[in-house]
Design a protein around this motif. Structure first.
Motif, short mmCIF file in Angstrom:
data_model
loop_
_atom_site.label_atom_id
_atom_site.label_comp_id
_atom_site.label_asym_id
_atom_site.label_seq_id
_atom_site.Cartn_x
_atom_site.Cartn_y
_atom_site.Cartn_z
N LEU A 1 63.11 43.41 74.28
CA LEU A 1 62.25 42.52 75.05
C LEU A 1 62.37 42.71 76.56
N LYS B 1 64.97 38.75 79.93
CA LYS B 1 63.84 37.83 79.84
C LYS B 1 63.94 36.80 78.70
N PRO B 2 64.50 37.12 77.51
CA PRO B 2 64.57 36.07 76.51
C PRO B 2 65.44 34.91 77.01
N TRP B 3 66.49 35.26 77.70
CA TRP B 3 67.40 34.21 78.16
C TRP B 3 66.73 33.35 79.23
N ALA C 1 63.57 32.80 79.45
CA ALA C 1 62.60 31.95 78.76
C ALA C 1 63.32 30.82 78.04
N GLY C 2 64.45 31.16 77.42
CA GLY C 2 65.23 30.16 76.70
C GLY C 2 65.71 29.06 77.63
#
Lengths: 239, 291
Positions: B18, B22-24, B26-27
């Motif tokens: 990803l 970025k997932p973190w 967003a999380g």
């Protein structure tokens, strides 16, 4: 399974909230909001960790979020929801900042100890008056004359003179008052009154008279017997 | 250990899939929104029977007019009254069951309005306000001595219908009530339709800090009330006099401080930072998605 990625976490968070806020207080004291927040934050963290245990699950979990936030290939309602979230987030942060920095008009919190420790000479005294029906009856009569105006004819702390006092007079029928105290404790509290309390008991607020200046000790011990009998409570003992 | 390594390997893989962080991000963003939402406090109203709030007003105070319309601009706090049963001579029943209290100040003077029902107007009708003096706590019953706490004196502002003015007094223990040499308090009562309205006024601060309560805007201090129904009974005695009166124990009193707008600056800063944070995250996510 589209949308299902968030359905379970949402149900879980709502479920935890309902459990902490509504179900748990049925069995115990209500939780403070800060603790509920902490549990919800832990639940959210747990969900994120669970969702990122594997690469595919991470993609499945974060993919829709990333697409939602970037607005990739979205239109109509989804785009509207995205703008709403992007506007809502700074507003919530601003609101949170306001509630924590705005000057408070709440009076200072008071941590008054309701049953502070008695002076050493008033611990472990036993009632010298024999517990006979006559003495209990006399005690109830004295209680009616001297104590019931505040503590109530029903021993519930709701006597006609109680309304203006803060803290309110003790409710003896409540199991957390005289039922968890020894007779010697009551002897101290009745004899020395509100002004006899230590600082943690906030003696300046108590309307309890200092009965030692008006009643002989024997009457006080009889009143104690009458109080326990009338409120259907038993004094706490060491056994 | 094996589980930990597996988790770590998976996370590294997800980073590659990803794009970095970025997932973190967003999380964190989603988590913060959820958390912030859950923190919105439930509404609470502090005015009920806990404290008297003296609102800051511009212009003249209605210090000698208990009926002035300016009093309607501020909400009343209501406090229940008890018969004085704390020390002899007691009384078991009193006329006044509760008192409504309003207060205003202009940064220099303070005015406190008591309003209570009394079926008859009598020369000996009286009312009093009580405050602590100095830093020491004082018992609400005339600052009587406490066994384990060194108490201080109380300052009593007393009004009697007969004189329709105030006495500025002190007490520290029963029988120690004394009228001050320096009188700083004014009072005026008006009786109408079975209701007394009595306004007390004084400067917020006085030079005599040893005897007078000092009111500093923004600080909570303690206040208590006393009211006497001076009705003459058939026996010739007064219904209520001396220690036979309606009383309250301590409540809170605060003169509003001047408006403080600093919270709004912090809010503007926080909103700006949150919006900037969002902007950076989304830009990073977009870059990651296109790379």
């Amino acid at each position: 399974m589209k949308g299902g990625v968030f359905l379970k976490p949402a149900i879980l968070i709502v479920g935890v909230y309902v459990f902490l806020k509504i179900v748990l207080p049925l069995f115990t004291a209500p939780l403070p909001a800060s603790l509920i927040f902490l549990y919800l934050a832990l639940t959210t963290t747990g969900i994120v960790i669970f969702a990122t245990l594997s690469g595919p699950s991470t993609d499945a979990f974060f993919g829709p979020i990333v697409r939602f936030l970037t607005g990739e290939g979205q239109g109509g309602a989804a785009q509207g929801a995205r703008i709403a979230v992007l506007l809502l987030f700074p507003v919530l942060v601003g609101w949170q900042t306001y509630t924590s920095t705005a000057p408070s008009d709440q009076p200072p919190a008071e941590n008054r100890t309701i049953h502070p420790a008695p002076p050493g000479e008033y611990t472990g005294l036993s009632n010298p008056v024999p517990n006979t029906p006559e003495n209990v009856m006399t005690g109830k009569g004295l209680y009616a004359a001297f104590c019931s105006p505040c503590h109530g004819g029903n021993f519930d702390g709701k006597g006609p003179a109680s309304r203006g006092f803060n803290p309110p007079p003790a409710n003896f029928s409540d199991p957390t008052t005289i039922a968890m105290l020894q007779e010697s404790y009551l002897f101290w509290r009745i004899k020395k009154g509100g002004v006899g309390l230590p600082i943690e008991g906030m003696p300046w607020k108590s309307a309890m008279p200092r009965w030692e200046v008006e009643l002989p000790d024997e009457w006080i011990w009889k009143i104690i017997m009458g109080e326990y009998d009338g409120a259907h409570q038993k004094p706490r003992t060491w056994e | 250990m094996a589980v930990f390594q597996a988790v770590r390997a998976n996370q590294e893989e997800s980073m590659r899939t990803l794009g970095q962080v970025k997932p973190w991000c967003a999380g964190i963003l989603v988590g913060t929104v959820l958390a912030a939402g859950s923190l919105v406090p439930s509404s609470g109203f502090a005015q009920e029977s806990v404290s008297v709030r003296a609102a800051l007003v511009k212009g003249a105070l209605p210090a000698d007019d208990p009926s002035a319309s300016a009093w309607n601009s501020t909400p009343a706090s209501e406090f229940p009254m008890s018969p004085q049963v704390h020390w002899p001579n007691r009384i078991q029943e009193v006329t006044v069951k509760s008192v409504k209290v309003r207060a205003l100040h202009d940064g220099q003077q303070i005015a406190v309005l008591l309003e209570y029902e009394d079926p008859s107007q009598d020369p000996d009708d009286a009312a009093g306000l009580e405050f602590m003096v100095g830093d020491k706590k004082a018992h609400f019953a005339h600052g009587q001595p406490m066994a384990q706490v060194q108490g201080g004196p109380v300052n009593i502002w007393y009004w009697k219908n007969k004189d329709n003015n105030a006495l500025d007094m002190n007490a520290q223990g029963f029988g120690s009530l004394k009228v001050q040499d320096q009188q700083d308090v004014k009072a005026k009562g008006v009786y109408q339709n079975g209701t007394w309205k009595v306004v007390f006024s004084r400067a917020l601060s006085t030079p005599d800090v040893e005897h007078d309560t000092q009111i500093k805007p923004g600080d909570f201090i303690n206040i208590a009330f006393a009211i006497w129904d001076g009705k003459k009974l058939e026996s010739g005695d007064l219904k209520e006099k001396g220690s036979q009166k309606a009383v309250s124990s301590w409540w809170y009193f605060r003169a509003d401080p001047p408006p403080d707008y600093s919270a709004y600056y912090y809010v503007a800063l926080a909103v700006g930072l949150a919006a900037g944070f969002q902007f950076v995250i989304i830009r990073k996510l977009k870059k990651g998605a296109t790379s």
